[in-house]
Design a protein around this motif. Structure first.
Motif, short mmCIF file in Angstrom:
data_model
loop_
_atom_site.label_atom_id
_atom_site.label_comp_id
_atom_site.label_asym_id
_atom_site.label_seq_id
_atom_site.Cartn_x
_atom_site.Cartn_y
_atom_site.Cartn_z
N SER A 206 0.82 -1.22 0.00
CA SER A 206 0.00 0.00 0.00
C SER A 206 0.85 1.27 0.00
O SER A 206 0.53 2.25 -0.68
CB SER A 206 -0.94 0.01 1.21
N TYR A 207 1.93 1.27 0.80
CA TYR A 207 2.76 2.46 0.95
C TYR A 207 4.23 2.07 0.94
O TYR A 207 4.58 0.91 1.12
CB TYR A 207 2.43 3.19 2.26
N THR A 208 5.09 3.10 0.79
CA THR A 208 6.54 2.86 0.74
C THR A 208 7.19 3.12 2.10
O THR A 208 8.38 3.43 2.18
CB THR A 208 7.20 3.75 -0.32
N LEU A 209 6.44 2.96 3.18
CA LEU A 209 6.95 3.29 4.51
C LEU A 209 8.18 2.48 4.88
O LEU A 209 9.07 2.97 5.59
CB LEU A 209 5.84 3.07 5.55
N ARG A 210 8.30 1.26 4.38
CA ARG A 210 9.46 0.44 4.73
C ARG A 210 10.77 1.09 4.28
O ARG A 210 11.74 1.14 5.03
CB ARG A 210 9.34 -0.95 4.09
N GLN A 211 10.76 1.58 3.04
CA GLN A 211 11.96 2.25 2.54
C GLN A 211 12.20 3.57 3.28
O GLN A 211 13.34 3.93 3.59
CB GLN A 211 11.84 2.53 1.04
N GLU A 212 11.13 4.27 3.60
CA GLU A 212 11.25 5.53 4.35
C GLU A 212 11.85 5.29 5.73
O GLU A 212 12.69 6.07 6.20
CB GLU A 212 9.88 6.20 4.45
N LEU A 213 11.43 4.22 6.38
CA LEU A 213 11.96 3.90 7.71
C LEU A 213 13.47 3.63 7.65
O LEU A 213 14.21 4.02 8.56
CB LEU A 213 11.24 2.69 8.30
N ARG A 214 13.92 2.97 6.60
CA ARG A 214 15.36 2.73 6.47
C ARG A 214 16.13 4.04 6.41
O ARG A 214 17.17 4.20 7.04
CB ARG A 214 15.64 1.89 5.22
N ALA A 215 15.62 5.00 5.62
CA ALA A 215 16.28 6.30 5.52
C ALA A 215 16.33 6.99 6.88
O ALA A 215 17.36 7.58 7.26
CB ALA A 215 15.55 7.17 4.50
N LEU A 216 15.25 6.90 7.64
CA LEU A 216 15.18 7.53 8.97
C LEU A 216 16.11 6.84 9.96
O LEU A 216 16.79 7.50 10.75
CB LEU A 216 13.74 7.49 9.47
N VAL A 217 16.17 5.51 9.92
CA VAL A 217 17.02 4.76 10.85
C VAL A 217 18.50 5.01 10.56
O VAL A 217 19.28 5.37 11.44
CB VAL A 217 16.70 3.25 10.80
N TYR A 218 18.89 4.83 9.31
CA TYR A 218 20.31 5.01 8.95
C TYR A 218 20.74 6.46 9.08
O TYR A 218 21.91 6.74 9.36
CB TYR A 218 20.59 4.46 7.55
N GLY A 219 19.79 7.37 8.89
CA GLY A 219 20.11 8.78 9.06
C GLY A 219 20.43 9.16 10.49
O GLY A 219 21.00 10.24 10.76
N ALA A 220 20.10 8.27 11.44
CA ALA A 220 20.37 8.53 12.86
C ALA A 220 21.75 8.03 13.30
O ALA A 220 22.16 8.26 14.44
CB ALA A 220 19.27 7.90 13.72
N LEU A 221 22.45 7.31 12.42
CA LEU A 221 23.78 6.80 12.79
C LEU A 221 24.77 7.94 12.96
O LEU A 221 24.91 8.78 12.06
CB LEU A 221 24.30 5.85 11.70
N VAL A 222 25.46 7.97 14.10
CA VAL A 222 26.49 8.99 14.30
C VAL A 222 27.86 8.38 14.58
O VAL A 222 28.89 9.05 14.48
CB VAL A 222 26.11 10.00 15.41
N ASP A 223 27.92 7.10 14.96
CA ASP A 223 29.22 6.41 15.05
C ASP A 223 29.04 4.92 14.85
O ASP A 223 27.94 4.42 14.79
CB ASP A 223 29.94 6.74 16.37
#
Length: 405
Positions: A388-405
């Motif tokens: 129905s939606y592309t939320l799975r791919q969006e969640l990956r962007a949000l999760v990996y975007g939080a990596l700082v080390d």
């Protein structure tokens, strides 16, 4: 105490974007009923948030202990169960399936006709257990709605339901043609239900008892099973069907659900109910190389073997698929023994790491394990279909975007 700015090398502020994204784009807009999202790194939960409703009709808010239909997220559990038996020498992956299901010795490949009158040709080779575990068996799903073969699955109700048993499934499949010669293509199918049947056959236990003894009890997964008992019914979410115009309607009421009755169909392909904490324990055991809290469910080397790309010539799914359905974006992903496996990050056009593995379910649930970054994400909601939606791919962007080390 001051609030930490990072947890396990993830920015707390940036992880907070997940909550805002889901609220603004999916809950406030009426696209999803409710969600539960967990992100962990290095074995530590860094983000866990319940949002929206688990049951709109009863005005029940989403909660951490909500019970979800995980559908095809059952498949990795069944695959681990099968490979536990592999580790005991009970079968070889190149064994023909008819060694264990003699009625399958003369399966034919579809040539023409409609159920029950088919013209078939002999396959180039016999179907193997490896074919079942990689969805290269030639079997299909009725809901594919694509061919004269899957039409028979629908007519015989082989995708699941109150009248089906594993015994009836394998008996009726013996009488139907394959979509293609085993090993020649990839098609999402009831293969993992047949794997569940083989787990029963090889272990001498029913699938629910086997799971309980060898996976759920050792890992402390107290809320996972094929049915929802009366004592847990108040935690069981409603399930919804996507409607035109980005709306949804009730698809399965917890009070009258098939899952709240006495199931005789232990679907290894899609039958389990679970919670986010239970599934996280399963995923974390895999993330740890097969063990959690001193309980090993699979050997480290066996698991490493399972999460290799088992498609021929290291192809990705678009190079081999015959159908239009998968629980993950196809490009840059191969398939292992029970999971999708990321093989080419750039080709996938979704941030991640080579070797990331996981799967999703029909009601839009999803999980992935990234062994490179030591990240696990588990996402729960209840909306059919998962496309129905592309939320799975969006969640990956949000999760990996939080990596700082």
């Amino acid at each position: 105490m001051p609030h930490p700015s990072t947890i396990a090398g993830l920015s707390v502020h940036r992880l907070g974007r997940i909550e805002a994204h889901i609220e603004n784009n999916y809950l406030a807009t009426g696209r999803l009923p409710g969600t539960l999202t967990l992100v962990a790194r290095r074995g530590e939960i860094a983000f866990l948030k319940a949002q929206g409703s688990m049951d709109i009709e009863r005005n029940k808010p989403m909660a951490r202990d909500t019970l979800f239909r995980i559908y095809s997220m059952t498949k990795p559990i069944t695959s681990i169960a099968m490979m536990q038996l592999y580790e005991q020498g009970k079968f070889k992956l190149d064994d023909p399936v008819h060694k264990f299901i003699p009625a399958w010795r003369n399966l034919g490949v579809y040539s023409s006709g409609v159920y029950p009158d088919y013209v078939t040709t002999p396959p180039a080779r016999a179907m193997t257990i490896h074919d079942l575990m990689t969805h290269m068996s030639g079997l299909t799903y009725g809901f594919s709605n694509r061919t004269n073969v899957d039409a028979a699955y629908r007519e015989l109700r082989l995708d699941g339901g109150p009248q089906l048993t594993l015994e009836r499934l394998v008996t009726q499949l013996a009488e139907l043609p394959l979509e293609f010669s085993p090993g020649s293509a990839w098609n999402y199918s009831v293969s993992t239900d047949v794997v569940g049947y083989l787990v029963q056959l090889l272990s001498g236990q029913s699938l629910d008892d086997y799971f309980q003894e060898h996976i759920f009890a050792p890992l402390g997964m107290h809320d996972t099973g094929f049915t929802v008992g009366a004592d847990k019914l108040d935690r069981f979410s409603a399930c919804y069907q996507h409607q035109p115009g980005d709306r949804f309607a009730l698809q399965d009421d917890p009070a009258t659900s098939f899952f709240s009755g006495e199931s005789c169909y232990f679907s290894g392909g899609g039958g389990l109910i679970s919670t986010i904490d239970d599934y996280f324990r399963f995923a974390q055991a895999l993330g740890n190389g097969g063990a959690l809290d001193g309980q090993r469910i699979i050997g480290r080397s066996t698991l490493a073997f399972m999460r290799l790309n088992h498609l021929p010539n290291n192809q990705d799914l678009p190079g081999l698929t015959t159908g239009g359905f998968s629980e993950t974006p196809y490009a840059g992903s191969g398939f292992g023994l029970g999971f999708s496996v990321k093989t080419d990050v750039a080709k996938s056009q979704t941030i991640g790491s080579v070797g990331e593995y996981g799967w999703g379910g029909m009601a839009s649930t999803n999980f992935f394990i990234d062994p490179v970054e030591d990240i696990i994400m588990v996402f729960m909601t209840q909306l059919i279909p998962s496309s129905s939606y592309t939320l799975r791919q969006e969640l990956r962007a949000l999760v990996y975007g939080a990596l700082v080390d």
